[in-house]
Enzyme design. Sequence first.
Site, PDB file in Angstrom:
ATOM      1  N   LEU A   1      -8.980  -6.459   0.689  1.00  0.00           N
ATOM      2  CA  LEU A   1      -8.498  -5.118   1.018  1.00  0.00           C
ATOM      3  C   LEU A   1      -9.186  -4.537   2.257  1.00  0.00           C
ATOM      4  O   LEU A   1     -10.393  -4.652   2.415  1.00  0.00           O
ATOM      5  CB  LEU A   1      -8.719  -4.188  -0.183  1.00  0.00           C
ATOM      6  CG  LEU A   1      -8.048  -4.647  -1.484  1.00  0.00           C
ATOM      7  CD1 LEU A   1      -8.360  -3.671  -2.618  1.00  0.00           C
ATOM      8  CD2 LEU A   1      -6.547  -4.802  -1.316  1.00  0.00           C
TER       9      LEU A   1
ATOM     10  N   HIS B   1      -4.710  -1.142   3.342  1.00  0.00           N
ATOM     11  CA  HIS B   1      -4.418  -1.092   1.898  1.00  0.00           C
ATOM     12  C   HIS B   1      -4.890   0.246   1.313  1.00  0.00           C
ATOM     13  O   HIS B   1      -4.210   0.852   0.472  1.00  0.00           O
ATOM     14  CB  HIS B   1      -5.155  -2.205   1.155  1.00  0.00           C
ATOM     15  CG  HIS B   1      -4.727  -3.592   1.513  1.00  0.00           C
ATOM     16  ND1 HIS B   1      -5.528  -4.470   2.181  1.00  0.00           N
ATOM     17  CD2 HIS B   1      -3.570  -4.258   1.268  1.00  0.00           C
ATOM     18  CE1 HIS B   1      -4.897  -5.626   2.350  1.00  0.00           C
ATOM     19  NE2 HIS B   1      -3.710  -5.524   1.799  1.00  0.00           N
TER      20      HIS B   1
ATOM     21  N   GLN C   1       4.692 -17.681  -1.838  1.00  0.00           N
ATOM     22  CA  GLN C   1       5.093 -17.171  -0.529  1.00  0.00           C
ATOM     23  C   GLN C   1       4.370 -17.871   0.626  1.00  0.00           C
ATOM     24  O   GLN C   1       4.478 -17.443   1.770  1.00  0.00           O
ATOM     25  CB  GLN C   1       4.929 -15.651  -0.455  1.00  0.00           C
ATOM     26  CG  GLN C   1       3.512 -15.130  -0.488  1.00  0.00           C
ATOM     27  CD  GLN C   1       3.479 -13.611  -0.600  1.00  0.00           C
ATOM     28  OE1 GLN C   1       3.715 -13.051  -1.664  1.00  0.00           O
ATOM     29  NE2 GLN C   1       3.205 -12.927   0.500  1.00  0.00           N
TER      30      GLN C   1
ATOM     31  N   LYS D   1       3.660  -2.441   8.628  1.00  0.00           N
ATOM     32  CA  LYS D   1       3.294  -3.609   9.445  1.00  0.00           C
ATOM     33  C   LYS D   1       4.174  -4.797   9.068  1.00  0.00           C
ATOM     34  O   LYS D   1       4.618  -5.550   9.920  1.00  0.00           O
ATOM     35  CB  LYS D   1       1.827  -3.961   9.247  1.00  0.00           C
ATOM     36  CG  LYS D   1       1.436  -5.118  10.098  1.00  0.00           C
ATOM     37  CD  LYS D   1       0.065  -5.613   9.805  1.00  0.00           C
ATOM     38  CE  LYS D   1       0.004  -7.068  10.141  1.00  0.00           C
ATOM     39  NZ  LYS D   1       0.117  -7.933   8.975  1.00  0.00           N
TER      40      LYS D   1
ATOM     41  N   VAL E   1      -1.944   0.817   9.917  1.00  0.00           N
ATOM     42  CA  VAL E   1      -3.284   1.281  10.304  1.00  0.00           C
ATOM     43  C   VAL E   1      -3.826   0.284  11.326  1.00  0.00           C
ATOM     44  O   VAL E   1      -3.719  -0.933  11.142  1.00  0.00           O
ATOM     45  CB  VAL E   1      -4.210   1.382   9.072  1.00  0.00           C
ATOM     46  CG1 VAL E   1      -5.610   1.812   9.478  1.00  0.00           C
ATOM     47  CG2 VAL E   1      -3.628   2.366   8.055  1.00  0.00           C
TER      48      VAL E   1
HETATM   49  O1  PAF Z   1       2.230  -7.762   1.550  1.00  0.00           O
HETATM   50  C1  PAF Z   1       1.618  -8.431   0.702  1.00  0.00           C
HETATM   51  O2  PAF Z   1       0.395  -8.337   0.564  1.00  0.00           O
HETATM   52  C2  PAF Z   1       2.400  -9.382  -0.179  1.00  0.00           C
HETATM   53  O3  PAF Z   1       3.449  -9.973   0.499  1.00  0.00           O
HETATM   54  C3  PAF Z   1       2.893  -8.733  -1.501  1.00  0.00           C
HETATM   55  C4  PAF Z   1       3.873  -7.612  -1.222  1.00  0.00           C
HETATM   56  C5  PAF Z   1       1.702  -8.193  -2.282  1.00  0.00           C
HETATM   57  C6  PAF Z   1       3.602  -9.789  -2.363  1.00  0.00           C
HETATM   58  O4  PAF Z   1       2.763 -10.835  -2.684  1.00  0.00           O
END
Ligand code: PAF
Length: 282
Positions: free
Chosen positions: A33, A37, A61, A149, A176
Site C-alpha cells: 500500500l 491506496h 490477472q 490511474k 496520486v
Molecule cells: O488494482 C488492483 O490493485 C487490482 O487490479 C484489483 C482491483 C485489486 C484486483 O485484483
Amino acid sequence: MQVVKTIVDLRNIAKKWRKAGESIAFVPTMGSLHAGHLKLVEEAKKSADRMVVSIFVNPAQFGVGEDFEVYPRTEDEDKQKLQASEVDLLFLPNVSEMYGDGAKTLVSVKNLSMLHCGASRPGHFDGVATVVCKLFNMVQPDVAFFGQKDFQQLAIIRTMVSDLNIPVEIMSVETVRESSGLAMSSRNGYLFSEELQVAPKLYQALCVARDEILLGEKRYSAIENEAVTYLQNAGFMVDYFSVCRVDDLYKADKRETDLVVLAAAKLGRTRLIDNICFSVVR
Ligand code: PAF
C-alpha cells in the site's frame, strides 16, 4: 481493525453491520500500500459507516512471465497503515479461499478487455473482472473505490457492474503522484534510482499531448507519434500511447470532446501505465 482470512468470517461480520443498518465501503487492493491506496481509503470512509479493505495478490490477472512471484508483499506494513487509517476490517484471503479447487467461471467484459493493456496482457482483465466480481459478492459493499490511474480497469469494472446488475456504486479517485509527477504504483519499487529520474517523463509526455490538443491540434496520430519518439529517446519501450474517447476507450476522432490519453511503457523491467483525462471545448 479486525483481520479475517475466510469468506465465512467476512460475511458474519458484514451481516451484523447490515442488520444494524450500517452501510459498507470497500477498497480492493493487492497490498504493498502507498499513498494512492490510502487516498482511496480516506475517500471511501467518508461515504459509508463501515470500511473494508481486501489484500489479495490475484494470480489470475498475471500472465506467464509477468511479476506475480516477485510482486511486493508487505503484509505487516500494510496492516499498520490500514490500522492507522481506521479501517474496520481487512480481508486477507489466500488463493484456495478465493478460488477453491478448480473454479470454472470467468467474467469477461468484451471489447474493452482486448484494447490497450488487454492487447499486450492477454487474459489480464478477465482475471481482474473475475476477482472483483467475486470480491463484490463476498463483501457486498454499498460503494467501492478505484483509482483513476488504472483507467481501463475502472471502465471495465463499471461496465461489469452495469451489465451484471451488481448493486454497488463505483467511485473513482484521482491519481496520486510523486512531486516529480510520476503516478504512484506498487511497481515503482522495481525502478532503479537512474530510472526514477526518467520515469516522470511518461506523465510529462501525457501533459504535452493534452496541452497540444487543448491548443487546437487535431492530428492525434501526429501527437501520438511525437510522444512515442520522445519516450523512446528517453529510454522507454512504448507499448501504446493513444488519444481515446472516454466513453469506450476507442481511438478518438477530432469531433470528440471528452478525451483520455492512455499510455503504457516499459522502463527496464518495470511496466508503467498512466493517463490524462480532459474535455475540449469545440
Ligand atoms: O488494482 C488492483 O490493485 C487490482 O487490479 C484489483 C482491483 C485489486 C484486483 O485484483
